[in-house]
Structures are given as structure tokens and as C-alpha cells.
Write a protein that holds these residues in place. Structure first.
Motif, PDB file in Angstrom:
ATOM      1  N   PRO A 179       0.833  -1.209   0.000  1.00  0.00           N
ATOM      2  CA  PRO A 179       0.000   0.000   0.000  1.00  0.00           C
ATOM      3  C   PRO A 179       0.868   1.259   0.000  1.00  0.00           C
ATOM      4  N   THR A 181       0.284   4.012   1.235  1.00  0.00           N
ATOM      5  CA  THR A 181       0.268   4.714   2.518  1.00  0.00           C
ATOM      6  C   THR A 181       1.338   4.180   3.467  1.00  0.00           C
ATOM      7  N   VAL A 182       1.746   2.926   3.296  1.00  0.00           N
ATOM      8  CA  VAL A 182       2.804   2.407   4.162  1.00  0.00           C
ATOM      9  C   VAL A 182       4.117   3.132   3.866  1.00  0.00           C
ATOM     10  N   GLU A 184       4.223   6.131   2.647  1.00  0.00           N
ATOM     11  CA  GLU A 184       4.030   7.506   3.110  1.00  0.00           C
ATOM     12  C   GLU A 184       4.200   7.591   4.619  1.00  0.00           C
ATOM     13  N   ALA A 185       3.677   6.576   5.321  1.00  0.00           N
ATOM     14  CA  ALA A 185       3.835   6.554   6.774  1.00  0.00           C
ATOM     15  C   ALA A 185       5.322   6.549   7.120  1.00  0.00           C
ATOM     16  N   ALA A 186       6.098   5.767   6.365  1.00  0.00           N
ATOM     17  CA  ALA A 186       7.533   5.698   6.633  1.00  0.00           C
ATOM     18  C   ALA A 186       8.197   7.041   6.343  1.00  0.00           C
ATOM     19  N   ALA A 187       7.765   7.696   5.258  1.00  0.00           N
ATOM     20  CA  ALA A 187       8.347   9.002   4.927  1.00  0.00           C
ATOM     21  C   ALA A 187       8.059   9.989   6.053  1.00  0.00           C
ATOM     22  N   ILE A 188       6.832   9.948   6.572  1.00  0.00           N
ATOM     23  CA  ILE A 188       6.479  10.862   7.665  1.00  0.00           C
ATOM     24  C   ILE A 188       7.235  10.491   8.935  1.00  0.00           C
ATOM     25  N   ASP A 189       7.482   9.185   9.109  1.00  0.00           N
ATOM     26  CA  ASP A 189       8.258   8.745  10.264  1.00  0.00           C
ATOM     27  C   ASP A 189       9.731   9.133  10.139  1.00  0.00           C
ATOM     28  N   GLY A 190      10.082   9.737   9.009  1.00  0.00           N
ATOM     29  CA  GLY A 190      11.440  10.255   8.876  1.00  0.00           C
ATOM     30  C   GLY A 190      12.386   9.382   8.063  1.00  0.00           C
ATOM     31  N   ALA A 191      11.844   8.424   7.311  1.00  0.00           N
ATOM     32  CA  ALA A 191      12.710   7.536   6.547  1.00  0.00           C
ATOM     33  C   ALA A 191      13.130   8.190   5.226  1.00  0.00           C
ATOM     34  N   SER A 192      14.414   8.102   4.906  1.00  0.00           N
ATOM     35  CA  SER A 192      14.899   8.562   3.608  1.00  0.00           C
ATOM     36  C   SER A 192      14.486   7.545   2.554  1.00  0.00           C
ATOM     37  N   GLN A 195      16.171   4.346   3.242  1.00  0.00           N
ATOM     38  CA  GLN A 195      15.629   3.663   4.432  1.00  0.00           C
ATOM     39  C   GLN A 195      14.257   3.061   4.151  1.00  0.00           C
ATOM     40  N   HIS A 199      13.773  -0.741   4.772  1.00  0.00           N
ATOM     41  CA  HIS A 199      12.933  -1.148   5.907  1.00  0.00           C
ATOM     42  C   HIS A 199      11.479  -1.427   5.544  1.00  0.00           C
ATOM     43  N   VAL A 200      11.064  -0.998   4.365  1.00  0.00           N
ATOM     44  CA  VAL A 200       9.665  -1.231   3.978  1.00  0.00           C
ATOM     45  C   VAL A 200       9.587  -2.114   2.735  1.00  0.00           C
TER      46      VAL A 200
END
Ligand SMILES: Nc1ncnc2c1ncn2[C@@H]1O[C@H](COP(=O)(O)OP(=O)(O)O)[C@@H](O)[C@H]1O
Ligand SMILES: [Mg+2]
Lengths: 288, 352
Positions: A179, A181-182, A184-192, A195, A199-200
Motif C-alpha cells: 500500500p 500509505t505504508v 508515506e507513513a515511513a516518509a512521515i516517520d522520517g525515513a529517507s 531507508q 525497511h519497507v
């Protein structure tokens, strides 16, 4: 009225019958056949493990086993990596990306035999365009499948050309199933970007990657047509994979028993490796 | 401290302008609900604030710093998605600690923050589970937990409760309210459920077609909608509207029925207007206008009626049980202060 206890089996029966007739029985027959030999008079007889004992002492078998393993150790990770790389490239919603997807999948539509013949021409020392190009840019002509040093790698290249686009399709479907959004959630969590990939994307691609690796392994251990057409196992046995050994035992030496013994060993190897690959790519949830 | 200022923000996808000039100021610790019909651009606005989409023009500042062109990473906002967007391959603990791990906190810090957040949300027993092993309500909590461990400047919620059943939704609504009262963070909460907006927010921002129609305290908006759209959008069952023209100190419905106007209301006669009144503001009286009961819906504490007045059905909500049946004649009345008049052409409110 059929008792409900048997109903499920009734529904399964057609599939089970197919499995039995086309998969299990041939395996049993082959395994049984590997225990037979042909006498000088031409009749079949039971020889026990004689075929296997012969193979264990046959340096040609060991060298072939080595070649098969080398071929697979390289080609399976390579095809997985190339297919994954291509999937990542054409996953992005760029304009005209469908064209690249189509081009990458096209080799699938070329039969293995024809692609081997075409590569024979393409790589030809005198007429082949690739060598012309290599000479032009100053690298110089290469012998490719005509040299013992390069033949196996040439075959790996041909098989990858043909296979990568096909395996890419499965991985592309896998990428689409994550998805957005997963990410996007990681991007908002600060993942480059890296990353997020690490990690995803990568962990969520375990299942499609496991499928591709396992299916690809099974196919590549049975790799045969290009060997037969382009190199006949040569030069000097450098591409004589086990499948080619099995073929030669049966059709050159008319020793069906030995051929089936090679096939049985091949089957056992595939089984062990596939089980290992499945374990390797299990998700932490399944391991728990 | 965390405030946000949005200035003339616009967003187009291709040729279609989805956000058409949004101006919004959010104070520190404020709970702002963004409401509006589906497709009006609420999620798009939230995604622009989060940095998931790039603004076409205009600016967004958080704590006075212009973040319009920054990636999500540089904005220090947390977002709870409608579908939760949990990492399926990570345990609840790892899901909640993911952002802390990325920013390099040590394991002890991560553990203690995750444990604290889990305690607040009642997730203690679920920390080693995977998202696939959780119910919808539990996933929602984990998504909220993932946001609060970071202690971000701004919380963004995009319809976080819309995938839950009614009962759980009401329960989670209360939990989110309690959470805000406890954390006092600045929160922007998107919903199309006006009850959620009314109950949760300090301030409601009503959007339609990429514009802000009105903003203010929930009850102010409810009592004095700036236009017919806001009047109709907030409140359930929705405000009743009757079309007609103004007479002398009264309203004339299209079929000639006379209805009252707000006390002291004086405007040009003959003007086309919409007469609006909320279902709970109408009730049976001795002297008033008459209607015929068409439908009776008892809900237990309330009775909802559909009464034909001036040739059209009005919803009447009584906070008691009523002995009426379809076909009964009723005399209804409404207080002048409960009547809203809107311009028929542009929907603007015509009085204070
Ligand atoms: N990435 C996109 N590309 C094109 N159109 C989009 C995109 N995202 C949203 N839209 C359109 O923008 C409008 C507003 O969408 P959205 O912000 O999701 O509305 P809401 O959240 O208020 O229901 C919709 O008409 C939607 O189709
Ligand atoms: Mg939305």
C-alpha cells in the motif's frame, strides 16, 4: 446422498489425480528406473544402486555437478537481482513506462530454442554484431560460447535475458501490492528513500522474492535447450550441466538407468535447495 | 509551542484545481476539525501539510518556519491514516518505535517511550503482536501510538475512525478527546462525520470544493451558519430548507404557506430566499403552521417525524416519545431565533 465425510475428497479428486498421474507417478517411475540397467542382450534388469555407485566414481558426473551448482549459484541470485532492479525501474509511474515494461517482457514470447539460435548468430565470431561492436569500441572480439572460460557465463547471460523480464512481472505485482500509505507513513516517520527501500520495500517483498527464487531455481536446475543447441555441453565439458548428462546418458549411451539416476539426484538437489530457500525467506511473523 | 499558518495554499492535479486558496491559522494546542463532503480536498490539504504532496502555490509554516518545500522528514509532523498504514512486517513495538529508531535514539529510550505510549493506549499486552493479528480498533490505537511516541509538533488525522463500527467509533472518539486533553498537542483532524467534528474540535473548518466555507467554534457554526451549505452540512438529521420569497414580516413558501421569520428581521420584500430550521427547533404548538405527519420513527429517547409542510417534507426531532401516526394533522411552531434565512442564489446568510 454421498456422505459428507467424503465430499471434500471428491472435490479434490480431479486435482489429486492430475498430480498423481503427471507428477508423482513419473517421479516414482524415474526413481524406480534409476535402479535398473540394460544388459548387453538389451533387456532391463534390476541393478540396485549400481547406477549411483557408477556415478559416484565418474569424474564427469562430479564435474557436471560442480558446473550445475556453479551455474545455479550465479544465475538464481543474478536473475532475482536483475528482475528486482527492473521491477523497481518500471514501477515508477513515468510517462511511456509501459513501453519499457513490454520490451522487457518480450523475450518471454521467444521460444528457448529460437533464442538460443538467435544468440548463436548474435555472438558469432565472424558475423555477430556484438563482436563487431566490441571491436569497434576497442575491447576486441570475444569467443563467448566457443571458449571454455566464457561459455557458462554466456549461457547465464542468455538465460537471464530471457528470464529476467518474466520474473520481473511477479516482483512488479509484488511492488504494487504494497500500500502506498505504508511508504508515506515511513516518509512521515522520517525515513529517507534508501531507508524506505531497506525497511519497507525489501521486507514486504519477501514473499514474491521467495516465489521467484524458488520457481527460478527449479527452472534453472533443469536448464537444457541452449546447452544442447549452442554448446553441446562444451567446450571441453565446461557447460555440461546435469540435465545434459542425463540427456547424453539416455540418448547417446542408451543407458536409461543411468540417465534416470542423474535425474533422481537432480530432483533431490532441487528439493533440498528449494526447502532452504523457503526457510531463508520466511517472514519474522512466520518464524515466530 | 507549535502553531501553523497556511497562506493562500493552492493545489492542482493536472488541469483541475483541487485546493483553491486555503488560508488557515492554527493556534498552539488547538484541536481543529476539517470537515466537508467527500472529494472536497480535505485529505489533499492534510497531505500538503504533511509534505506528501507538493503545493502548487501558497505557503505552509509550522512554528513560524516555512516548510512548504520541505520533505515530510523535515516537518516534524505525525499522521494517522484512514487505513492505519501500519508496517505489516513489524511488531506493534517496532511499529511504534520505527521513527525513533530512524532518528537514532538508543534502545533504552525507544523502549521507555514505546512502553509509555502503549500504557496510555492500553496496548501493553499487544506489543509483540503483528498488525495482522489485531482487530480494527487495536490497529487504530497502534497507528495513534506510532504518532504519539514521536511527540511531534503537529498531529494529523485523516478520517482515523471511519473504518470502525459505530460503537467502537464512539469509544475511540472519546479516547482521542481524552488523549488531546492529556497531551495538549496541536491536532488537525479530518472527518466527514460532523458528529466527530462537533464533539472533538475546538474549532471546525468546513470545506467545500477546495475552499473554506466557514470556520469557528462548533456550536457557533451550528447556531449561526454563514451559508446554507454549512447549515445543511453540520447537524444530523440535517437542517430543513424551504424555498420561497420574503413577504412583509413573514416568509411565503412556493405554495403560498406563510412561515415566520427571525424576530425583527426586515428585508426587501419579494426577495428569493431559503428558509432553514433545524429538526429539533420545530415542535407542536397551539398556534403555528400546519402539517401532515407522513412517517414516524421512534428511536427510544427521541421521536423523529417526517411532516409535510408547505408541500415539502420537514424532519421534526422531538426529545420525547410521541403518540402520533401517519396521516395525523399537526400544528407546528418555531422560535424566531431558531430560523435561518439564506439568499436563494448564493446561499449567504441574510441576518446576524
Ligand atoms: N493524486 C491525485 N491525482 C489526481 N486527483 C487527485 C489526486 N488526489 C486527489 N485527487 C482528487 O482531488 C479531489 C479531492 O480529494 P481528497 O482530498 O481525497 O478529498 P476528501 O479527502 O475531501 O474526500 C478528488 O476529486 C480527488 O479525485
Ligand atoms: Mg479523504
Amino acid at each position: 446422498m454421498i456422505s459428507s465425510r467424503w465430499t471434500p475428497y471428491l472435490f479434490l479428486a480431479p486435482a489429486l489425480a492430475g498430480l498423481l498421474i503427471f507428477r508423482l507417478i513419473p517421479i516414482v517411475v524415474a526413481a524406480g528406473g534409476s535402479l535398473t540397467g540394460v544388459s548387453l542382450m538389451g533387456d532391463m534388469r534390476f541393478v540396485g544402486l549400481e547406477n549411483f555407485e557408477y556415478l559416484m566414481t565418474d569424474p564427469e558426473f562430479w564435474s557436471s555437478l560442480n558446473i550445475t551448482l556453479l551455474f545455479n549459484v550465479i544465475i538464481n541470485p543474478l536473475q532475482l537481482a536483475v528482475a528486482f532492479g527492473l521491477a523497481l525501474l518500471v514501477f515508477r509511474p513515468l510517462r511511456g513506462v509501459w513501453l519499457y515494461r513490454t520490451l522487457l517482457v518480450l523475450p518471454m514470447a521467444v521460444s528457448t530454442g529460437i533464442s538460443a539460435v538467435l544468440f548463436g548468430l548474435f555472438l558469432d565470431g565472424n558475423l555477430g554484431p556484438l563482436n563487431g561492436f566490441l571491436e569497434w569500441i576497442g575491447i576486441g572480439a570475444q569467443p563467448f560460447h566457443r571458449s571454455a572460460d566464457q561459455a557458462l557465463y554466456t549461457l547465464i547471460g542468455i538465460a537471464t535475458w530471457k528470464g529476467a523480464g518474466y520474473w520481473m512481472l511477479f516482483l512488479l505485482a509484488g511492488l504494487y501490492s504494497i500500500p502506498s500509505t505504508v511508504h508515506e507513513a515511513a516518509a512521515i516517520d522520517g525515513a529517507s528513500a534508501w531507508q524506505r527501500f531497506r525497511h519497507v520495500t525489501l521486507p514486504l517483498m519477501r514473499k514474491p522474492m521467495a516465489f521467484v527464487l524458488v520457481a527460478d531455481t527449479a527452472i534453472n536446475f533443469l536448464f537444457f535447450a541452449p546447452v544442447y543447441i549452442l554448446t553441446s555441453g562444451g567446450p571441453s565439458g565446461s557447460t555440461s550441466v546435469l540435465m545434459f548428462q542425463a540427456y547424453r546418458a539416455a540418448f547417446t549411451f542408451s543407458d536409461i538407468g543411468r540417465s534416470l539416476a542423474v535425474s533422481t539426484i537432480l530432483l533431490a538437489i532441487i528439493l533440498v535447495i528449494v526447502v532452504l530457500e523457503f526457510r531463508l525467506l520466511r517472514s519474522p511473523e512466520e518464524r515466530a | 509551542m507549535s502553531t501553523m499558518t497556511i497562506d493562500n495554499l493552492r493545489k492542482s492535479f493536472g488541469a483541475t484545481e483541487i485546493l483553491r486558496g486555503i488560508d488557515l491559522d492554527v493556534a498552539d494546542g488547538e484541536f481543529v476539525a476539517l470537515v466537508g463532503p467527500s472529494g472536497c480536498g480535505k485529505s489533499t490539504l492534510l497531505r500538503l501539510i504533511a509534505g506528501l504532496e507538493e503545493a502548487s502555490s501558497g505557503s505552509i509554516s509550522i512554528d513560524g518556519r516555512d516548510v512548504t518545500r520541505l520533505p515530510p522528514k523535515g516537518r516534524d509532523v505525525a499522521m494517522v491514516f484512514q487505513n492505519y498504514a501500519l508496517y505489516p512486517h513489524l511488531t506493534v513495538r517496532a511499529n511504534m518505535g520505527f521513527s525513533l529508531k530512524l532518528r537514532g535514539d538508543d534502545k533504552a529510550t525507544i523502549d521507555s517511550k514505546v512502553t509509555d505510549a502503549a500504557a496510555v493506549l492500553g496496548l501493553d499486552a499487544l506489543l509483540e503482536r503483528y498488525p495482522g493479528q489485531l482487530s480494527g480498533g487495536q490497529r487504530q490505537r497502534v497507528a495513534t501510538g506510532r504518532a504519539i511516541v514521536r511527540d511531534p509538533k503537529l498531529f494529523l488525522f485523516d478520517e482515523p475512525l471511519s473504518n470502525l463500527d459505530a460503537k467502537l467509533r464512539a469509544q475511540m472518539r472519546t479516547e482521542i478527546k481524552a488523549l488531546h486533553q492529556r497531551l495538549k498537542n496541536t491536532m488537525i483532524y479530518v472527518t466527514h462525520d460532523q458528529i466527530e467534528a462537533m464533539t472533538l474540535a475546538d474549532r471546525i473548518v468546513v470545506m467545500q470544493a477546495g475552499r473554506i466555507e466557514q470556520q469557528g467554534a462548533p456550536l457557533d457554526l451550528y447556531d449561526r451558519p454563514a451559508n446554507a451549505f454549512v447549515g445543511g452540512f453540520l447537524g444530523s438529521p440535517a437542517m430543513n430548507f424551504v424555498k420561497g420569497i420574503l413577504g412583509s414580516g413573514l416568509f411565503l413558501a412556493e405554495d403560498g404557506t406563510q412561515l415566520p421569520v427571525p424576530d425583527g428581521f426586515d428585508a426587501e420584500q419579494g426577495r428569493s430566499v431559503l428558509w432553514g430550521v433545524r429538526p429539533e427547533a420545530i415542535g407542536p404548538v397551539d398556534q403555528g403552521f400546519s402539517g401532515v405527519v407522513e412517517v414516524v420513527e421512534p428511536t427510544g429517547p427521541d421521536t423523529q417525524l417526517l411532516v409535510r409542510v408547505a408541500g415539502q417534507p420537514l424532519v421534526v426531532l422531538m426529545h420525547k416519545r410521541m403518540r402520533v401516526s401517519p396521516g395525523d394533522q399537526m400544528t407546528l411552531g418555531v422560535q424566531g431565533a431558531d430560523i435561518h434565512l439564506f439568499d436563494a442564489a448564493d446561499g449567504r446568510r441574510l441576518h446576524l
